[in-house]
Design an enzyme around this catalytic site. Structure first.
Site, short mmCIF file in Angstrom:
data_model
loop_
_atom_site.label_atom_id
_atom_site.label_comp_id
_atom_site.label_asym_id
_atom_site.label_seq_id
_atom_site.Cartn_x
_atom_site.Cartn_y
_atom_site.Cartn_z
N HIS A 428 0.82 -1.21 0.00
CA HIS A 428 0.00 0.00 0.00
C HIS A 428 0.85 1.26 0.00
O HIS A 428 2.05 1.25 0.28
CB HIS A 428 -0.96 0.01 1.19
CG HIS A 428 -0.29 0.09 2.54
ND1 HIS A 428 0.06 1.28 3.13
CD2 HIS A 428 0.07 -0.89 3.41
CE1 HIS A 428 0.61 1.04 4.31
NE2 HIS A 428 0.62 -0.27 4.51
N CYS A 447 2.76 -4.91 6.95
CA CYS A 447 2.45 -4.71 5.53
C CYS A 447 3.62 -4.02 4.82
O CYS A 447 4.53 -3.49 5.46
CB CYS A 447 1.18 -3.87 5.37
SG CYS A 447 -0.33 -4.78 5.74
#
Length: 536
Positions: A428, A447
């Site tokens: 992301h 992440c």
């Protein structure tokens, strides 16, 4: 560290095998067939797979006899076993000399039946070792979530029997990925280098830079020449040639490229061949764990390199810097492979439960208006009033979830890339762009944050949109959350390599940021792997 010199040149094993088969052929017909079959049945009974295989064959031998087929199988297996060191697999797992002695001593039906089954058992061990590794990765490092594609034993035996070339079948068991071949070549070169003294004396003292001169600069020059980062030179000054060589070294080790041999650069330059060879051997074991089709196009995120790549036919066609999980068992990014199915433009951030109860709930209990950029959401998806008394909830009883709506301050930025997985890991955007200037970028909750997420999206969308930039930006301008499916899902591989090669074969090294490769090396050493030199 245990240092050994290989006692058998890798290229001479075939002659050894042929000598064995010519001087001591196994002639099953000389003995009682019934005795042979009974011995095969008894020897195979300990292994259900082997027992079923031999039972289907009527307990006939695979390796026994003087037929060309049996001789070819024996020669092929013994040849392969004498070359396992080229794959970074301990030769001690097979004891080839002891095996040959046992075969020569098998002079009756019972012993020949027992050895026939033993050779089949060794074939299976070799096949599993060279095809998918000698370790179970999850037992060594729990953060390695990879599913290792272990071959079916019955299929190995059937395919070996059906192969027109036993030696060709055995060669084909090793990973066929170009990276494995390149690593194998480089580790053999490092082993040969080890036999001749490595890269020579280390560079003493502290930092060196342009303008310096003297014995320490000479030591640096000699070290860089031996390592292949500069051509032969007689300079005693830190000149442009040494500066360029240091820059090449820094680039190959993922360091800030400034041409100055500071403390970190000198530490890396002074690493011995043995340490680098360990990294390559671990990388080869890791390659065996990933003996899968990776996809003509795939996303490759090497955690130690702090980059995310889009790879097309073994070439990197797009690269961006990345931030990975912070140090600590609950934040380190796991390793696994999955498929990217879609991206979300203008995403909401649904806060993981662990972050809610560990980081945000204490603030809410003290002040219900805390972390106001987040919405508190009930089980029906409704926003909970901040007038609620949150102090009555504990970590286990807190009944709500938390969400950050799309916007410029959203923790996921403007886009996230989804490959749905049980670990809730994805790629992301991020508003925290300052972190990408760091050399070591381990700051997330697990992440992968991307430095150039929009360009990453354009590159992916180009496969299905004639104007990927216009398409993406048009959705982005709406400010509304929108899912965009990828017409062709793309494999994503989250990997961890402290040693890897460029497409042209040059070795690259990175730091063992999470200490995982150190644990893998220790496990390999327990299995008998030693740092061995090979003499030509």
């Amino acid at each position: 560290m245990k240092i050994a010199v290989s006692g058998r040149p890798l290229g001479l094993c075939l002659a050894l095998a042929l000598t064995f088969s010519a001087t001591a052929p196994l002639a099953q017909s000389q003995f009682s067939i019934t005795g042979f079959h009974q011995s095969v049945a008894e020897s195979a009974a300990r292994d259900d797979g082997l027992a079923a295989f031999y039972r289907e064959r009527g307990f006939e031998g695979v390796w026994t006899g003087s037929t060309p087929e049996a001789q070819n199988r024996r020669n092929a297996l013994i040849s392969a076993l004498t070359e396992v060191e080229a794959h970074g697999i301990p030769a001690s797992r097979y004891d080839v000399d002891g095996l040959i002695a046992d075969l020569r001593a098998a002079d009756n039906a019972a012993e020949q039946g027992r050895m026939d089954v033993e050779l089949s058992r060794i074939l299976l061990r070799y096949a599993h070792d060279v095809n998918t590794g000698i370790l179970n990765p999850r037992q060594v490092v729990s953060a390695i979530k990879r599913e290792v594609p272990v071959l079916d034993s019955a299929q190995i035996l059937a395919d070996f029997m059906a192969a027109p070339s036993p030696s060709g079948y055995l060669r084909g068991l090793a990973p066929q990925a170009p990276e494995y071949t390149r690593l194998m070549r480089r580790q053999l070169e490092l082993r040969a280098l080890l036999a001749t003294g490595g890269w020579g004396p280390t560079v003493p003292g502290g930092a060196l830079g342009p303008g310096d001169s003297g014995d320490r600069v000479v030591a640096l020059r000699n070290r860089l020449v031996a390592m292949g980062y500069m051509g032969r030179s007689v300079t005693q000054s830190y000149d442009e040639a040494i500066t360029a060589a240091v820059e090449r070294f820094q680039a190959a080790h993922g360091m800030t490229v400034d041409g100055v041999a500071g403390a970190a650069t000198l530490t890396a330059i002074n690493e011995p061949v043995e340490t680098r060879l360990q990294s390559v051997l671990v990388a080869m074991e890791r390659e065996r764990w990933m003996n899968i089709e990776r996809g003509d196009r795939h996303v490759w995120v090497n955690l130690t390199d702090f980059h995310a790549n889009i790879v097309d036919f073994d070439r990197v066609t797009f690269q961006t810097r990345s931030v990975i999980g912070a140090l600590g068992s609950d934040r380190e990014t796991p390793e696994f492979s999955d498929e990217m199915t879609h991206m979300v433009i203008n995403p909401s951030w649904y806060v993981p439960r662990s972050i809610i109860v560990n980081e945000y709930l204490p603030s809410l209990r003290a002040n219900s208006g805390a972390v106001s950029h987040l919405q508190v959401i009930d089980s029906r998806g409704r926003v909970v009033s901040r007038n609620t008394n949150f102090s009555r909830f504990s970590a286990s009883s807190f009944p709500y979830s938390m969400r950050q709506p799309p916007g410029p301050r959203n923790a996921l930025g403007q886009v996230k890339f989804m490959f749905p997985n049980q670990y809730n890991i994805y790629l992301h955007d991020t508003p925290s762009q300052n972190l990408f200037t760091r050399e070591v970028r381990a700051f997330s909750h697990g992440c992968i944050r991307l430095d150039d997420p929009k360009d990453f999206a354009y590159h992916l969308l180009a496969a299905q949109e004639s104007d990927p930039v216009g398409y993406f930006e048009g959705i982005l301008r709406t400010g509304a959350e929108r899912r965009v499916n990828l017409e062709t899902p793309i494999p994503v591989h989250l990997v961890y390599r402290t040693a890897f090669t460029s497409v042209t074969g040059e070795l690259q090294f990175r730091n063992d940021i999470y200490g995982r490769d150190a644990r893998i090396w220790q496990a390999l050493a327990r299995e008998g792997l030693v740092i061995e030199a090979v003499r030509g």
